[in-house]
Scaffold this motif. Structure first.
Motif, PDB file in Angstrom:
ATOM      1  N   ALA A  23      66.405  -7.447  -9.237  1.00  0.00           N
ATOM      2  CA  ALA A  23      67.825  -6.925  -9.036  1.00  0.00           C
ATOM      3  C   ALA A  23      68.499  -6.683 -10.393  1.00  0.00           C
ATOM      4  O   ALA A  23      69.484  -5.977 -10.521  1.00  0.00           O
ATOM      5  CB  ALA A  23      68.800  -8.030  -8.173  1.00  0.00           C
ATOM      6  N   ALA A  24      68.006  -7.286 -11.472  1.00  0.00           N
ATOM      7  CA  ALA A  24      68.510  -7.150 -12.827  1.00  0.00           C
ATOM      8  C   ALA A  24      67.731  -6.177 -13.565  1.00  0.00           C
ATOM      9  O   ALA A  24      68.199  -5.928 -14.786  1.00  0.00           O
ATOM     10  CB  ALA A  24      68.522  -8.418 -13.598  1.00  0.00           C
ATOM     11  N   VAL A  32      59.582 -12.448 -20.029  1.00  0.00           N
ATOM     12  CA  VAL A  32      60.579 -13.616 -19.511  1.00  0.00           C
ATOM     13  C   VAL A  32      59.942 -14.759 -19.860  1.00  0.00           C
ATOM     14  O   VAL A  32      58.940 -15.210 -19.765  1.00  0.00           O
ATOM     15  CB  VAL A  32      60.510 -13.597 -17.990  1.00  0.00           C
ATOM     16  CG1 VAL A  32      61.432 -14.545 -17.648  1.00  0.00           C
ATOM     17  CG2 VAL A  32      61.044 -11.990 -17.537  1.00  0.00           C
ATOM     18  N   ILE A  33      61.082 -15.652 -20.878  1.00  0.00           N
ATOM     19  CA  ILE A  33      60.418 -16.769 -21.166  1.00  0.00           C
ATOM     20  C   ILE A  33      60.643 -17.958 -20.318  1.00  0.00           C
ATOM     21  O   ILE A  33      61.696 -18.079 -19.471  1.00  0.00           O
ATOM     22  CB  ILE A  33      61.279 -17.204 -22.369  1.00  0.00           C
ATOM     23  CG1 ILE A  33      61.289 -16.102 -23.506  1.00  0.00           C
ATOM     24  CG2 ILE A  33      61.273 -18.587 -22.947  1.00  0.00           C
ATOM     25  CD1 ILE A  33      62.184 -16.307 -24.746  1.00  0.00           C
ATOM     26  N   VAL A  34      59.599 -18.421 -19.942  1.00  0.00           N
ATOM     27  CA  VAL A  34      59.458 -19.650 -19.044  1.00  0.00           C
ATOM     28  C   VAL A  34      58.814 -20.881 -19.631  1.00  0.00           C
ATOM     29  O   VAL A  34      58.348 -20.822 -20.754  1.00  0.00           O
ATOM     30  CB  VAL A  34      58.578 -19.296 -17.930  1.00  0.00           C
ATOM     31  CG1 VAL A  34      59.344 -18.080 -17.062  1.00  0.00           C
ATOM     32  CG2 VAL A  34      57.367 -19.087 -18.203  1.00  0.00           C
ATOM     33  N   SER A  76      62.370  -8.111 -29.214  1.00  0.00           N
ATOM     34  CA  SER A  76      63.080  -7.159 -28.779  1.00  0.00           C
ATOM     35  C   SER A  76      62.609  -6.702 -27.107  1.00  0.00           C
ATOM     36  O   SER A  76      63.381  -5.972 -26.684  1.00  0.00           O
ATOM     37  CB  SER A  76      62.802  -6.091 -29.573  1.00  0.00           C
ATOM     38  OG  SER A  76      61.246  -5.841 -29.710  1.00  0.00           O
ATOM     39  N   ARG A  77      61.728  -7.470 -26.630  1.00  0.00           N
ATOM     40  CA  ARG A  77      61.082  -7.168 -25.363  1.00  0.00           C
ATOM     41  C   ARG A  77      61.488  -8.300 -24.470  1.00  0.00           C
ATOM     42  O   ARG A  77      61.394  -8.122 -23.176  1.00  0.00           O
ATOM     43  CB  ARG A  77      59.421  -7.250 -25.524  1.00  0.00           C
ATOM     44  CG  ARG A  77      59.155  -5.921 -26.134  1.00  0.00           C
ATOM     45  CD  ARG A  77      57.499  -6.003 -26.087  1.00  0.00           C
ATOM     46  NE  ARG A  77      56.975  -5.709 -24.827  1.00  0.00           N
ATOM     47  CZ  ARG A  77      55.694  -5.922 -24.479  1.00  0.00           C
ATOM     48  NH1 ARG A  77      54.792  -6.225 -25.341  1.00  0.00           N
ATOM     49  NH2 ARG A  77      55.427  -5.531 -23.315  1.00  0.00           N
ATOM     50  N   THR A  78      62.274  -9.122 -24.810  1.00  0.00           N
ATOM     51  CA  THR A  78      62.817 -10.297 -24.049  1.00  0.00           C
ATOM     52  C   THR A  78      63.911  -9.762 -22.939  1.00  0.00           C
ATOM     53  O   THR A  78      64.954  -9.312 -23.690  1.00  0.00           O
ATOM     54  CB  THR A  78      63.254 -11.716 -25.037  1.00  0.00           C
ATOM     55  OG1 THR A  78      62.261 -11.936 -25.799  1.00  0.00           O
ATOM     56  CG2 THR A  78      63.582 -12.768 -23.777  1.00  0.00           C
ATOM     57  N   ALA A  79      63.846 -10.172 -21.872  1.00  0.00           N
ATOM     58  CA  ALA A  79      64.825  -9.680 -20.870  1.00  0.00           C
ATOM     59  C   ALA A  79      65.437 -10.736 -20.203  1.00  0.00           C
ATOM     60  O   ALA A  79      66.472 -10.597 -19.681  1.00  0.00           O
ATOM     61  CB  ALA A  79      64.246  -8.682 -19.899  1.00  0.00           C
ATOM     62  N   GLU A 101      74.023 -14.400 -24.193  1.00  0.00           N
ATOM     63  CA  GLU A 101      75.372 -13.644 -24.690  1.00  0.00           C
ATOM     64  C   GLU A 101      74.886 -12.922 -26.002  1.00  0.00           C
ATOM     65  O   GLU A 101      75.227 -11.752 -26.117  1.00  0.00           O
ATOM     66  CB  GLU A 101      76.517 -14.453 -24.846  1.00  0.00           C
ATOM     67  CG  GLU A 101      76.845 -15.162 -23.315  1.00  0.00           C
ATOM     68  CD  GLU A 101      77.894 -14.233 -22.647  1.00  0.00           C
ATOM     69  OE1 GLU A 101      78.150 -13.015 -23.244  1.00  0.00           O
ATOM     70  OE2 GLU A 101      78.005 -14.321 -21.473  1.00  0.00           O
ATOM     71  N   ARG A 102      74.261 -13.650 -26.756  1.00  0.00           N
ATOM     72  CA  ARG A 102      74.025 -12.911 -28.259  1.00  0.00           C
ATOM     73  C   ARG A 102      73.011 -11.984 -28.104  1.00  0.00           C
ATOM     74  O   ARG A 102      72.912 -10.896 -28.892  1.00  0.00           O
ATOM     75  CB  ARG A 102      73.600 -14.165 -29.085  1.00  0.00           C
ATOM     76  CG  ARG A 102      74.761 -15.078 -29.783  1.00  0.00           C
ATOM     77  CD  ARG A 102      74.292 -15.678 -31.000  1.00  0.00           C
ATOM     78  NE  ARG A 102      73.101 -16.443 -30.953  1.00  0.00           N
ATOM     79  CZ  ARG A 102      72.767 -17.589 -30.473  1.00  0.00           C
ATOM     80  NH1 ARG A 102      74.025 -18.297 -30.018  1.00  0.00           N
ATOM     81  NH2 ARG A 102      71.757 -18.272 -30.474  1.00  0.00           N
ATOM     82  N   HIS A 103      72.057 -12.063 -26.969  1.00  0.00           N
ATOM     83  CA  HIS A 103      70.740 -11.103 -27.112  1.00  0.00           C
ATOM     84  C   HIS A 103      70.689 -10.476 -25.772  1.00  0.00           C
ATOM     85  O   HIS A 103      69.970  -9.663 -25.516  1.00  0.00           O
ATOM     86  CB  HIS A 103      69.590 -12.003 -27.055  1.00  0.00           C
ATOM     87  CG  HIS A 103      69.308 -12.596 -28.289  1.00  0.00           C
ATOM     88  ND1 HIS A 103      68.996 -12.008 -29.594  1.00  0.00           N
ATOM     89  CD2 HIS A 103      69.354 -13.826 -28.849  1.00  0.00           C
ATOM     90  CE1 HIS A 103      68.798 -12.813 -30.591  1.00  0.00           C
ATOM     91  NE2 HIS A 103      69.145 -14.073 -30.061  1.00  0.00           N
ATOM     92  N   GLY A 104      71.947 -10.473 -24.898  1.00  0.00           N
ATOM     93  CA  GLY A 104      71.651  -9.708 -23.785  1.00  0.00           C
ATOM     94  C   GLY A 104      70.779  -9.900 -22.764  1.00  0.00           C
ATOM     95  O   GLY A 104      70.064  -9.168 -22.039  1.00  0.00           O
ATOM     96  N   LEU A 105      70.610 -11.386 -22.481  1.00  0.00           N
ATOM     97  CA  LEU A 105      69.370 -11.893 -21.550  1.00  0.00           C
ATOM     98  C   LEU A 105      69.985 -12.570 -20.421  1.00  0.00           C
ATOM     99  O   LEU A 105      70.844 -12.991 -20.284  1.00  0.00           O
ATOM    100  CB  LEU A 105      68.474 -13.092 -22.118  1.00  0.00           C
ATOM    101  CG  LEU A 105      68.219 -12.900 -23.670  1.00  0.00           C
ATOM    102  CD1 LEU A 105      67.441 -14.193 -24.179  1.00  0.00           C
ATOM    103  CD2 LEU A 105      67.163 -11.581 -23.719  1.00  0.00           C
TER     104      LEU A 105
END
Length: 242
Positions: A23-24, A32-34, A76-79, A101-105
């Protein structure tokens, strides 16, 4: 702008997280960091959404994602970041939101043990049982506690030379009639499907040392005493047999 979304306990396929990611607009080419400390459902959800799971290390006290490790893993690829609240401790959500907020994640939260939630009376009994164990156990490292800890699982550490020490300790405790279990046997980044040549020292140490002891609200004082006696009677750590 980051989005903080509370995700209910998912199915085995973690489709709730899949749907949130899709959805995002998270998908092919995104990271995606997990956490690698836990079950593989979250990493599976990332793959199902078409993205790549990237594993970050945990905080050794909370067993949740380390804010510093997540920050170091952003590219740069982190979403998105998926933070799992584990064992009744919460991830550092405020810091993750600021990072987002800083990275648009996208920042997703997942409650690992929501199915074990109880009324306030049950919660207070569980906390009281945890306090009883923490005040009497020896030979293990008791949980760090912390504000808001609900002790969905009472996780101790059996430190030593690696997994054989913890596993020998667990076998000895079970032989004395105390149910216990290893919460995470293999970190996700060491599973064949998700193998990564990445250093996650706190994750691997936790997988080798952690043991969940019973702390249910329904336990009697005698049952709690049995847990303490079984653990303390071992006289410290057991050495692996060769």
């Amino acid at each position: 702008m980051s989005l903080a979304v509370h995700v209910a306990q998912p199915t085995s396929a973690d489709m709730g997280t899949v749907e949130m990611l899709r959805a995002a607009g998270v998908g092919a080419g995104d990271e995606v960091i997990v956490s690698a400390y836990g079950n593989a459902e979250v990493a599976e959800a990332v793959v199902e959404a078409g993205a790549m799971p990237v594993f970050a290390d945990i905080d050794p006290d909370t067993y949740c994602l380390s804010l510093e490790a997540v920050a170091a893993g952003v590219t740069s690829r982190t979403a998105a970041v998926v933070a799992v609240h584990r064992f009744g401790r919460h991830a550092e959500v405020a810091g993750l939101r600021e990072l987002g907020e800083r990275h648009g994640l996208l920042v997703l939260e997942r409650h690992e043990d929501e199915q074990h939630s109880q009324d306030q009376g049950g919660l207070e009994r569980r906390r009281a049982h945890a306090a009883y164990l923490s005040g009497r156990l020896s030979g293990v490292i008791t949980p760090a506690g912390g504000a808001g800890h609900t002790y969905e699982q009472y996780v101790v550490r059996v430190p030593g030379n690696g997994r054989p020490d913890r596993d020998a300790f667990a076998r000895a405790v079970r032989a004395k009639g105390v149910d216990c279990r290893v919460p995470v046997k293999t970190p996700v980044h060491r599973m064949p499907r998700f193998w990564r040549d990445v250093a996650l020292p706190e994750t691997e140490r936790a997988a080798d040392e952690t043991l969940a002891l019973p702390v249910d609200a329904s336990m009697s004082r005698r049952e709690l005493q049995r847990v303490v006696s079984a653990c303390n009677a071992l006289g410290g750590l057991l050495q692996p047999a060769f």
